[in-house]
Scaffold this motif. Structure first.
Motif, PDB file in Angstrom:
ATOM      1  N   LEU A 146      -9.674  -5.277   0.365  1.00 48.41           N
ATOM      2  CA  LEU A 146     -10.698  -5.072   0.811  1.00 48.41           C
ATOM      3  C   LEU A 146     -11.445  -6.691   0.882  1.00 48.41           C
ATOM      4  O   LEU A 146     -13.141  -6.324   1.856  1.00 48.41           O
ATOM      5  N   ALA A 147     -11.626  -7.155   0.051  1.00 45.44           N
ATOM      6  CA  ALA A 147     -12.804  -8.034   0.217  1.00 45.44           C
ATOM      7  C   ALA A 147     -12.076  -9.210   1.272  1.00 45.44           C
ATOM      8  O   ALA A 147     -13.001  -9.568   2.127  1.00 45.44           O
ATOM      9  N   GLU A 190       0.596  -1.113  -0.094  1.00 48.27           N
ATOM     10  CA  GLU A 190      -0.188   0.075   0.412  1.00 48.27           C
ATOM     11  C   GLU A 190       1.033   1.237   0.007  1.00 48.27           C
ATOM     12  O   GLU A 190       0.552   2.871  -0.495  1.00 48.27           O
ATOM     13  N   ILE A 205     -15.458   3.790   0.711  1.00 49.60           N
ATOM     14  CA  ILE A 205     -14.931   3.163   1.321  1.00 49.60           C
ATOM     15  C   ILE A 205     -14.407   2.568   2.674  1.00 49.60           C
ATOM     16  O   ILE A 205     -14.579   1.972   3.557  1.00 49.60           O
ATOM     17  N   LEU A 236     -12.826   7.483  -2.321  1.00 50.23           N
ATOM     18  CA  LEU A 236     -12.570   6.423  -1.782  1.00 50.23           C
ATOM     19  C   LEU A 236     -13.590   6.460   0.025  1.00 50.23           C
ATOM     20  O   LEU A 236     -13.697   6.101   0.866  1.00 50.23           O
ATOM     21  N   PRO A 290     -11.562  -1.046 -10.576  1.00 54.65           N
ATOM     22  CA  PRO A 290     -12.237  -1.848  -9.397  1.00 54.65           C
ATOM     23  C   PRO A 290     -12.579  -1.093  -8.958  1.00 54.65           C
ATOM     24  O   PRO A 290     -13.382  -1.703  -8.046  1.00 54.65           O
ATOM     25  N   LEU A 291     -12.032  -0.533  -8.231  1.00 55.48           N
ATOM     26  CA  LEU A 291     -12.238   0.821  -6.686  1.00 55.48           C
ATOM     27  C   LEU A 291     -12.542   2.174  -7.476  1.00 55.48           C
ATOM     28  O   LEU A 291     -11.891   2.835  -8.939  1.00 55.48           O
ATOM     29  N   SER A 340     -17.491   6.259 -11.648  1.00 53.64           N
ATOM     30  CA  SER A 340     -17.521   5.235 -10.808  1.00 53.64           C
ATOM     31  C   SER A 340     -18.092   4.277 -11.884  1.00 53.64           C
ATOM     32  O   SER A 340     -17.690   2.705 -11.830  1.00 53.64           O
ATOM     33  N   THR A 350      -5.461  -3.464  -3.692  1.00 53.33           N
ATOM     34  CA  THR A 350      -6.513  -3.080  -2.547  1.00 53.33           C
ATOM     35  C   THR A 350      -7.690  -3.776  -2.536  1.00 53.33           C
ATOM     36  O   THR A 350      -8.892  -3.598  -1.613  1.00 53.33           O
ATOM     37  N   GLU A 351      -7.871  -3.990  -3.861  1.00 52.47           N
ATOM     38  CA  GLU A 351     -10.142  -4.639  -3.869  1.00 52.47           C
ATOM     39  C   GLU A 351      -9.890  -5.819  -3.216  1.00 52.47           C
ATOM     40  O   GLU A 351     -10.780  -5.902  -2.185  1.00 52.47           O
ATOM     41  N   GLU A 386      -4.226  -1.388  -7.900  1.00 50.46           N
ATOM     42  CA  GLU A 386      -5.939  -0.556  -7.521  1.00 50.46           C
ATOM     43  C   GLU A 386      -6.637  -2.000  -7.547  1.00 50.46           C
ATOM     44  O   GLU A 386      -7.507  -2.476  -6.494  1.00 50.46           O
ATOM     45  N   ARG A 387      -6.521  -3.193  -7.550  1.00 42.37           N
ATOM     46  CA  ARG A 387      -7.130  -4.299  -8.088  1.00 42.37           C
ATOM     47  C   ARG A 387      -6.579  -4.801  -7.083  1.00 42.37           C
ATOM     48  O   ARG A 387      -7.741  -5.272  -6.167  1.00 42.37           O
TER      49      ARG A 387
END
Ligand SMILES: O=C(O)CCC(=O)C(=O)O
Ligand SMILES: [Fe+2]
Length: 567
Positions: free
Chosen positions: A482-483, A432, A556, A553, A548-549, A542, A478-479, A475-476
């Motif tokens: 998050l999941a 990150e 989120i 933010l 993906p995000l 968006s 981080t997604e 970004e992917r």
């Protein structure tokens, strides 16, 4: 962020205290026509060295001067929209960075990207990154950059010689002190100057002449050869500037660049400057990026907004009849001003520069002193050669960081499904961090400066595309993180710590995105023509299927926050 805010505040306090102590008075400063000038130089400014015009190898002055004019005429020199004490301001001077391919230089929250210079042994590096053999700029610009590289080579060896000579002189006088003065005299150095020249010649013979295109890390002045890796080119025509600030502490006159230390240099490394005051430009299509407006120009100094008076006569001016006249002549000249940092007792020094003069700041002069540039009557260029601290400032570095981050992204060869290889907290944190670094220190910095680079040199175009592709993968990632964090059925025992790590990174990201948006949309940014106007990139809506995000933010962030409350 926090630390630099604190030190800013501390500086502001110090500055206010000094100005208070000073009141309406000015501190004296000395120019060459003042008695005591040389003595002041020797005692309080000994790290400053002047090389009068005519010191360059034959033909180089002409090549360098025509190179500088080329850069201006091609529109490569632009005023930077920098941040000074959290305000957006245009620099009064127009600038361009020329230097080692892939190198950058960061000053006043702005990362400048080099127009690569080219040298014989190194043609390959001057080629377009990722474009095979196609050159990145046209022949005229390439020749200009090459001349600046030659000047750089000269400075590397000349400053080296000068420093070696100073070092042996220092050693010699120490030895003399020990052995008494008798012996030294018997060596025939009756005059210091001759001695110094002899030392310089000798030092020159000893000094390394193989510097140049080496990409190895640059050394500080104390160890190994000097390798200037960049030059920051400055240009200003005072006739086109409606309101330059008066130098506030000494009354030295109008400033083109306010008091400052040069930032982001290898500690104790020298700076070498070539000064070229040119005949006034007659063409009107000259570079003029923005209309000047009240209070929008910065001289970038450490000086506060408190404006002192502008009494022009020096208190300590000599009593000879010619002195005043000479003083006036000196003021028509461009000058570099020097002062001891945070000191209002030592007189300042104002050194007039003729066209073709060079000066060096050596030892710890840049750390212990500040300098400013005082505008003369003509337009003037300077080429300021530096050993930029580029540990985290090269393309090579950031590409490597991106690869490190992407190592944690696993793609299932059968299904193409993506997952994170490791959920180790330190790994996630590291990724990150890199994500934020590439987004804010590279992509946004680059695009903020508009399409200015690509207009005349395509060296950075492909690398920037590639960095953006890598960033998209992050970004992917981080997604994916998050999941994991939001998966209630997940029995990961460190889910809470993961959520906290994610939250921190996202909050930083959100805040920095906002700052960059503000910078891009500032009223000053609006004054720029389209090809120079800041671009807020990456930006997406968006409904962008590729992303993906979301860009914003805040949703989120609230989701992760409430999840943490429930844990
Ligand atoms: O133009 C000069 O002589 C020096 C400019 C300067 O101090 C700078 O660019 O940092
Ligand atoms: Fe400087």
């Amino acid at each position: 962020m926090k630390r630099s805010d604190d030190s800013e505040r501390e500086k502001r306090r110090k500055r206010r205290r000094l100005l208070q102590e000073l009141g309406e008075q000015k501190i004296p400063f000395l120019s060459p026509s003042d008695p005591g000038f040389q003595q002041l130089w020797d005692t309080s400014y000994s790290g400053l060295m002047l090389r009068r015009s005519g010191s360059l190898p034959p033909g180089l002055d002409e090549r360098v001067q025509s190179a500088l004019s080329t850069l201006r005429d091609r529109g490569c020199l632009l005023r930077d929209l920098v941040r000074v004490r959290e305000r957006d301001v245009f620099t009064a001077v127009s600038r361009a960075l020329v230097g080692q391919p892939g190198c950058t230089y960061r000053y006043l929250d702005t990362r400048l990207f080099t127009i690569p210079w080219h040298c014989e042994e190194d043609e390959g590096l001057g080629r377009n990154e990722g474009h095979g053999d196609k050159p990145c700029c046209d022949a005229g610009l390439r020749a200009a950059c090459k001349a600046l590289w030659e000047l750089n080579q000269f400075f590397c060896s000349d400053v080296q010689q000068h420093q070696n000579a100073r070092a042996s002189k220092r050693k010699r006088s120490e030895a003399e002190e020990e052995e008494g003065e008798e012996k030294a005299k018997s060596e025939g150095c009756s005059e210091d100057r001759t001695c110094e020249e002899k030392e310089e010649r000798k030092a020159g013979e000893d000094s390394d002449s193989g510097q140049g295109c080496s990409r190895s890390s640059p050394h500080s002045s104390k160890s190994g050869p000097i390798r200037f890796n960049i030059t920051l080119i400055n240009y200003m025509d005072p006739a086109s500037m409606s309101q330059l600030k008066e130098e506030p502490y000494y009354g030295m006159g109008k400033m083109a660049v306010g008091w400052h230390h040069d930032e982001n240099l290898v500690p104790l490394s020298p700076v070498a400057v070539y000064s070229y005051s040119c005949p006034r430009e007659t063409k009107t299509e000259a570079v003029k990026p923005a209309e000047e407006k009240e209070g929008q120009t910065s001289n970038e100094g450490e000086k506060g907004d408190e404006e002192g008076g502008s009494r022009e006569e020096e208190e300590e001016a000599g009593d000879e009849g010619t002195s005043k006249e000479e003083g006036e002549k000196e003021k028509a000249c461009w000058r570099v001003g020097l002062k001891v940092a945070w000191d209002i007792h030592t007189p300042g020094l104002a050194l007039p520069l003729q066209s073709g003069d060079c000066y060096y700041m050596t030892d710890d002069l840049n750390r212990t002193h500040q300098h400013c540039v005082l505008a003369g009557d003509t337009a003037r260029f300077s080429s300021t050669h530096r050993v930029a601290q580029c540990i985290t400032g090269t393309l090579e570095y950031i590409q490597k960081r991106c690869s490190e981050a992407l190592e944690n992204l696993h793609t299932d060869p059968e299904t193409g499904a993506k997952s994170l290889r490791s959920l180790l907290l330190s790994t996630l944190q590291h990724i990150e961090d890199i994500h934020n670094e590439v987004e804010f220190e590279w992509l946004r910095q680059y695009w903020f400066q508009g399409r200015r680079y690509a207009r005349f040199c395509s060296w950075w175009s492909k690398p920037m595309e590639r960095l953006e592709t890598d960033w998209k993968q992050m970004e992917r990632m981080t997604e994916l993180l998050l999941a994991v964090v939001e998966d209630e059925s997940n029995v990961q025992e460190n889910r809470q710590e993961m959520a906290e790590t994610l939250l921190n990174a996202l909050s930083d990201r959100q805040q920095h995105r906002q700052t960059w948006r503000d910078r891009c949309q500032s009223s000053l940014a609006q004054t720029l023509p389209p090809e120079e106007a800041p671009v807020d990139r990456p930006y997406w809506t968006s409904d962008d299927p590729e992303m993906p995000l979301p860009f914003d933010l805040s949703d989120i962030i609230s989701r992760v926050e409430s999840l943490l409350w429930r844990m």
